[in-house]
Scaffold this active site. Structure first.
Site, PDB file in Angstrom:
ATOM      1  CG  ASP A 293      -9.399   7.214  -4.754  1.00 53.66           C
ATOM      2  OD1 ASP A 293     -10.525   7.159  -5.282  1.00 53.66           O
ATOM      3  OD2 ASP A 293      -8.936   6.286  -4.061  1.00 53.66           O
TER       4      ASP A 293
ATOM      5  CG  ASN B 235      -2.707   2.312  -3.616  1.00 52.16           C
ATOM      6  OD1 ASN B 235      -2.579   2.042  -2.431  1.00 52.16           O
ATOM      7  ND2 ASN B 235      -2.045   3.296  -4.208  1.00 52.16           N
TER       8      ASN B 235
ATOM      9  CG  LEU C  98      -5.222   3.194   2.834  1.00 58.91           C
ATOM     10  CD1 LEU C  98      -4.092   3.395   1.824  1.00 58.91           C
ATOM     11  CD2 LEU C  98      -5.326   4.402   3.751  1.00 58.91           C
TER      12      LEU C  98
END
Length: 386
Positions: free
Chosen positions: A276, A220, A309
């Site tokens: 996260d 990511n 996201l």
């Protein structure tokens, strides 16, 4: 603090399972794992009232929890609430993580972390500053208006902050920080993680040679592995000195990619799991605000209005369950990825990350279905459903 033995459950010390044994705790630390029949009658024996005793979970990337975000308004009380919220899900140690913010907000947040460290706050292991020295091109949910190159003032502030923290981890991109700055940070005791970067594999490996020792949320917000340019993903898997965090929530990384990464990773550094997590953990919140922007929560996803996201909506025990039942890892491997490996990644493995003599008595009691029965930090109950 008292001395006692915890019995009635299988014990996993981070490497081996023990049957018909007890976990010995002495003044907040593990003293031994002993056969039940060898325990002195004078020592109090408590019933674990669960199926398994496992090492406490360690999360190196926690943006919030319990309705609180770690930001310039959080303060010490907010940090305490974040630690408490995650203890409900087996996390006994975490790095509150500050997402890219202003220099002023960062200073206030660091001051709160320093106070938490001075007070010996249960569950607080230090800080993770994710930005602001990142790549605009791979910003993710970070506010591009706040991203900037590292300056001498920033470097000095980070090195000074580390002096008062058990651990300080900084996520940065080669686009916004030099090799010399990384060397200076590492020399000052700061753990440098590469993330939010579009740099090449060659450059990432050069930064690893300079002392960067981690990679933030693999796959990511980073240059991908392709057949002609392996990118940061390739560097993370190739380098044996880069510890690699990964969000295992079924949203950020496909389970097939998780399996491929685990099989491809060169050691001795390993892959470990992070949540996260945002402020939603432990709450029924449907939205919250980040840098003035609304983040929506729906079906396990946290997103900006454009669908980007923005952190994750998962806790550590759910991560263990996902790695074990969906990705198909042996339970032992999943447990190491949330305890042993993150402790090793930030150099706290002498005191945490397993249930061996001399380490902090940080552990979790689980039931047969991998539900958290109780969480213990320093030999004291931090959460219990009983």
């Amino acid at each position: 603090m008292s001395s006692f033995a915890l019995a009635g459950a299988r014990i996993f010390d981070g490497e081996t399972w023990f049957e018909n044994h007890v976990l010995m705790v002495d003044n907040g630390r593990i003293s031994a794992i002993e056969a039940r029949e060898k325990v002195s009658r004078e020592l109090p024996i408590r019933d674990a009232r669960g199926a398994m005793i496992v090492p406490g979970f360690i999360d190196l990337q926690v943006n919030g929890g319990g309705g609180v975000m770690f930001d310039g308004n959080c303060g010490v009380d907010g940090l305490r609430e974040i630690c408490r919220a995650h203890a409900r899900f087996g996390t006994t140690g975490l790095l509150p993580t500050l997402i890219t913010d202003t220099r002023e907000a960062t200073a206030v947040s660091v001051a709160a972390g320093l106070e938490a460290a001075r007070s010996g706050m249960p569950g607080f292991l230090g800080l993770h500053l994710e930005g602001p020295h990142l790549s605009i091109e791979r910003k993710g949910a970070h506010d591009p208006a706040l991203i900037r190159p590292m300056e001498d003032e920033d470097l000095a502030a980070l090195i000074e902050a580390r002096k008062g923290l058990p651990s300080l981890m900084v996520t940065l991109a080669p686009e916004s920080a030099t090799v010399d700055q990384v060397r200076a940070l590492v020399d000052g005791g700061v753990k440098v993680s590469l993330g939010h970067t579009n740099t090449t594999c060659k450059t990432a490996l050069a930064y690893a040679e300079a002392g960067a020792s981690l990679v933030t949320h693999l796959f990511n917000a980073m240059s991908p592995l392709t057949h002609r340019e392996p990118g940061v993903v390739g560097a993370a898997l190739q380098s044996g000195q880069l510890w690699v965090g990964m969000i295992a929530d079924g949203v950020h990384v496909d389970p097939v990619a998780i399996g491929v990464a685990l099989r491809a990773k060169n050691g001795p550094a390993r892959l470990f799991a992070v949540t996260d997590a945002m402020s939603t953990i432990g709450t029924d919140m449907t939205s919250f605000t980040l840098n003035g922007r609304t983040i929506m929560r729906e079906n396990g996803r946290l997103t900006l209005a454009d669908g980007t996201l923005a952190g994750a909506d998962i806790d550590m025990i759910s991560t263990v369950v996902y790695l074990h039942r969906t990705v198909g890892l042996p339970l032992e491997q999943a447990l190491r990825m949330v305890s042993v490996y993150p402790a090793q990644a930030i150099g706290l493995d002498r005191s945490r990350g397993g249930l061996t003599a001399g380490k902090e008595a940080d552990f979790v009691v689980l039931d047969d279905d991998l539900g958290v029965v109780s969480t213990w930090i320093g030999g004291e109950v931090a959460h219990s459903i009983l």
